[in-house]
Scaffold this active site. Structure first.
Site, PDB file in Angstrom:
ATOM      1  N   THR A 126       0.818  -1.212   0.000  1.00 12.58           N
ATOM      2  CA  THR A 126       0.000   0.000   0.000  1.00 12.58           C
ATOM      3  C   THR A 126       0.857   1.270   0.000  1.00 12.58           C
ATOM      4  OG1 THR A 126      -1.716  -1.197   1.189  1.00 12.58           O
ATOM      5  CG2 THR A 126      -1.794   1.199   1.348  1.00 12.58           C
ATOM      6  N   GLU A 363      -6.136  -5.752   4.010  1.00 12.52           N
ATOM      7  CA  GLU A 363      -6.020  -6.886   3.067  1.00 12.52           C
ATOM      8  C   GLU A 363      -7.084  -6.822   1.973  1.00 12.52           C
ATOM      9  OE1 GLU A 363      -4.620 -10.599   3.557  1.00 12.52           O
ATOM     10  OE2 GLU A 363      -3.540 -10.233   5.416  1.00 12.52           O
TER      11      GLU A 363
HETATM   12  N1  CAA Z   1      -4.072 -14.074  -9.116  1.00 14.84           N
HETATM   13  C1  CAA Z   1      -3.222 -14.021 -10.171  1.00 14.84           C
HETATM   14  N2  CAA Z   1      -3.217 -12.994 -11.051  1.00 14.84           N
HETATM   15  C2  CAA Z   1      -4.109 -12.009 -10.846  1.00 14.84           C
HETATM   16  C3  CAA Z   1      -5.013 -11.997  -9.779  1.00 14.84           C
HETATM   17  C4  CAA Z   1      -4.986 -13.104  -8.888  1.00 14.84           C
HETATM   18  N3  CAA Z   1      -5.821 -13.177  -7.844  1.00 14.84           N
HETATM   19  N4  CAA Z   1      -5.758 -10.874  -9.828  1.00 14.84           N
HETATM   20  C5  CAA Z   1      -5.348 -10.196 -10.902  1.00 14.84           C
HETATM   21  N5  CAA Z   1      -4.342 -10.887 -11.517  1.00 14.84           N
HETATM   22  C6  CAA Z   1      -3.647 -10.515 -12.751  1.00 14.84           C
HETATM   23  C7  CAA Z   1      -4.640 -10.376 -13.882  1.00 14.84           C
HETATM   24  O1  CAA Z   1      -4.874 -11.610 -14.526  1.00 14.84           O
HETATM   25  C8  CAA Z   1      -3.934  -9.403 -14.799  1.00 14.84           C
HETATM   26  O2  CAA Z   1      -2.941 -10.088 -15.527  1.00 14.84           O
HETATM   27  P1  CAA Z   1      -2.826  -9.900 -17.128  1.00 14.84           P
HETATM   28  O3  CAA Z   1      -2.580  -8.441 -17.320  1.00 14.84           O
HETATM   29  O4  CAA Z   1      -1.667 -10.762 -17.509  1.00 14.84           O
HETATM   30  O5  CAA Z   1      -4.137 -10.349 -17.687  1.00 14.84           O
HETATM   31  C9  CAA Z   1      -3.189  -8.492 -13.822  1.00 14.84           C
HETATM   32  O6  CAA Z   1      -3.047  -9.227 -12.589  1.00 14.84           O
HETATM   33  C10 CAA Z   1      -3.935  -7.211 -13.527  1.00 14.84           C
HETATM   34  O7  CAA Z   1      -5.196  -7.560 -13.020  1.00 14.84           O
HETATM   35  P2  CAA Z   1      -6.442  -6.578 -13.044  1.00 14.84           P
HETATM   36  O8  CAA Z   1      -6.558  -5.971 -14.417  1.00 14.84           O
HETATM   37  O9  CAA Z   1      -7.600  -7.325 -12.501  1.00 14.84           O
HETATM   38  O10 CAA Z   1      -5.955  -5.442 -12.035  1.00 14.84           O
HETATM   39  P3  CAA Z   1      -6.711  -4.170 -11.491  1.00 14.84           P
HETATM   40  O11 CAA Z   1      -5.796  -3.026 -11.533  1.00 14.84           O
HETATM   41  O12 CAA Z   1      -8.053  -4.048 -12.111  1.00 14.84           O
HETATM   42  O13 CAA Z   1      -6.864  -4.494  -9.903  1.00 14.84           O
HETATM   43  C11 CAA Z   1      -7.725  -5.457  -7.889  1.00 14.84           C
HETATM   44  C12 CAA Z   1      -7.422  -5.617  -9.401  1.00 14.84           C
HETATM   45  C13 CAA Z   1      -8.328  -6.804  -7.516  1.00 14.84           C
HETATM   46  C14 CAA Z   1      -8.735  -4.363  -7.595  1.00 14.84           C
HETATM   47  C15 CAA Z   1      -6.399  -5.214  -7.106  1.00 14.84           C
HETATM   48  O14 CAA Z   1      -5.891  -3.922  -7.354  1.00 14.84           O
HETATM   49  C16 CAA Z   1      -6.562  -5.399  -5.631  1.00 14.84           C
HETATM   50  O15 CAA Z   1      -6.638  -6.519  -5.136  1.00 14.84           O
HETATM   51  N6  CAA Z   1      -6.592  -4.295  -4.830  1.00 14.84           N
HETATM   52  C17 CAA Z   1      -6.618  -4.386  -3.390  1.00 14.84           C
HETATM   53  C18 CAA Z   1      -5.218  -4.368  -2.832  1.00 14.84           C
HETATM   54  C19 CAA Z   1      -5.150  -4.895  -1.426  1.00 14.84           C
HETATM   55  O16 CAA Z   1      -5.758  -5.905  -1.096  1.00 14.84           O
HETATM   56  N7  CAA Z   1      -4.373  -4.239  -0.575  1.00 14.84           N
HETATM   57  C20 CAA Z   1      -4.179  -4.705   0.749  1.00 14.84           C
HETATM   58  C21 CAA Z   1      -2.778  -4.467   1.174  1.00 14.84           C
HETATM   59  S1  CAA Z   1      -2.156  -5.670   2.237  1.00 14.84           S
HETATM   60  C22 CAA Z   1      -2.670  -5.278   3.776  1.00 14.84           C
HETATM   61  O17 CAA Z   1      -3.644  -4.634   4.036  1.00 14.84           O
HETATM   62  C23 CAA Z   1      -1.819  -5.942   4.735  1.00 14.84           C
HETATM   63  C24 CAA Z   1      -1.844  -5.583   6.139  1.00 14.84           C
HETATM   64  O18 CAA Z   1      -1.173  -4.686   6.568  1.00 14.84           O
HETATM   65  C25 CAA Z   1      -2.550  -6.477   7.078  1.00 14.84           C
END
Ligand code: CAA
Length: 382
Positions: A126, A363
């Site tokens: 993040t 997360e």
């Molecule tokens: N597994 C494998 N590959 C994946 C995937 C997955 N689950 N999700 C996406 N991808 C791949 C896609 O296939 C794509 O690949 P290609 O370009 O080769 O086709 C690439 O990644 C990009 O995917 P998207 O186009 O879907 O990406 P996006 O920009 O639209 O974003 C999202 C997708 C799901 C919204 C993502 O940005 C997301 O998960 N955001 C949330 C982030 C998050 O969870 N942050 C938490 C931080 S950790 C935390 O909080 C820890 C702590 O301190 C406790």
């Protein structure tokens, strides 16, 4: 055949974690919460009891537990203190990318570090301007000689100020969005890596959360984790595998809310009878019990899928979404059942409400979980 019966080893594990939560966490949770103090002594005991770094394979000194078994521990610990459990989650988040993409040398060095003595690690994804939209990150990695220079700032990093190493995500080319992102392992004593102050949070106050600045941090290519441009997928795969643990924390918090509510409802009297006799209270308690059961099943299923090597992206998102919303609802209803007392610090339920809130945010916010689920459903329908 589907079986919900735990093996004797899993029952022992669950019992050990339950006793630890009851004896070592719950009695001191309120003190650490009030002081906003990192619960180092509790983590030392958890490490000595073998409740930290549970998914690290035995060959690196870990317990070699499955994701499913890890959720059994997380639920129990969270029933004692969600904030303390978040610290263990931080280590898990740094472990998973190493298990997925680490070289043998990297695993040997960093996983063994986590198991040889009490050590913390962090997952630096993040940023101030890139939370839910993780692919828009601005932290850069620039090739230099046989290595890289990292530059940027990460925010809200669990274990940021106490980590011995950071798994960090940076972009080699911001215009490529997700395809530019690359992962690195950075030991915390690397010059230029500067954690910020410990944030003062609403809940989870026994955990450490800081920003982390990377000011011209030079690292060798041997600390790149996976291939260039594969970092975003690695982050997503990590979150897919870690979200069942957050769900388990949600189940633990909801269970604690249910436990306190039932006890209080039997003790507290109004209109000449215990409030447990009032249907309004019974309905709230029944709904908590129903949702705890459902949330646990979703959690176990998602974790089981991870253990089978299946794509559990949708199921992990469902579990995280439902279990953490359940925690928030259950904690809010618990405060309601306690009435005025519920709002007071001396009773345990207001902490549950503050702790539950973060579960809906970190997360991946629960809005992001909706997006993940919807994309899977719609992809399957086209
Ligand atoms: N597994 C494998 N590959 C994946 C995937 C997955 N689950 N999700 C996406 N991808 C791949 C896609 O296939 C794509 O690949 P290609 O370009 O080769 O086709 C690439 O990644 C990009 O995917 P998207 O186009 O879907 O990406 P996006 O920009 O639209 O974003 C999202 C997708 C799901 C919204 C993502 O940005 C997301 O998960 N955001 C949330 C982030 C998050 O969870 N942050 C938490 C931080 S950790 C935390 O909080 C820890 C702590 O301190 C406790």
């Amino acid at each position: 055949m589907v079986s919900f019966e735990l093996t004797p080893e899993q029952q022992l594990l669950q019992e050990t974690a339950r006793r630890f939560a009851q004896n070592e966490m719950a009695p001191v949770a309120q003190q650490y919460d009030e002081r906003g103090e990192f619960a180092l002594k509790v983590y030392q005991k958890a490490f000595a009891t073998g409740l930290l770094n549970d998914i690290i394979p035995e060959k690196y000194g870990g317990a070699g537990l499955t994701t499913f078994e890890s959720t059994l521990i997380a639920e129990e610990l969270a029933s004692g203190c969600a904030g303390m459990t978040t610290t263990t989650l931080g280590n898990g988040l740094a472990t998973i990318p190493l298990l997925i993409a680490g070289t043998e040398q990297q695993r040997e060095r960093f996983l063994t570090l986590l198991t040889s003595k009490l050590t913390f690690a962090s997952f630096d994804l993040t940023e101030p301007g890139a939370g839910s939209d993780a692919a828009s990150m601005s932290t850069t990695a620039t090739r230099k000689g046989n290595g890289y220079v990292l530059q940027g700032e990460k925010s809200f990093i669990t274990n940021g100020g106490v980590a011995s190493f950071h798994v960090v995500f940076a972009t080699l080319d911001k215009s490529k969005r997700s395809k530019g992102v690359t992962a690195f392992i950075v030991p915390s004593d690397t010059p230029g890596l500067i954690p910020g102050k410990d944030e003062s949070k609403m809940g989870h106050r026994a955990s450490n959360t800081t920003s982390v600045r990377y000011e011209n941090v030079e690292i060798p290519a041997s600390l790149r984790l996976g291939e260039e441009g594969q970092g975003f997928k690695l982050a997503m795969q990590t979150l897919d595998r870690a979200r069942s643990s957050v769900a388990a924390i949600g189940v633990g918090v909801a269970r604690a809310a249910l436990h306190h509510s039932a006890q209080y409802a039997l003790e507290r009297t109004t209109f000449g009878q215990p409030i447990a006799q009032h249907q309004g209270i019974q309905f709230m308690i029944a709904q908590m019990a129903r949702d705890v059961e459902a949330a646990r099943l979703l959690t176990w299923h998602a974790a089981w899928m991870v253990d089978q090597g299946m794509n559990a992206s949708k199921e992990s998102a469902c579990a995280k979404l439902f279990a953490t919303d359940t925690a928030m609802r259950a904690a809010t209803d618990a405060v309601q059942i306690f009435g005025g007392n519920g709002y007071m610090r001396e009773y345990p339920v207001e902490k549950l409400m503050r702790d539950a809130k973060l579960l809906q945010i970190y997360e991946g916010t629960n809005q992001i979980q909706h997006i993940v689920i919807a994309r899977h459903v719609l992809d399957a329908a086209t």
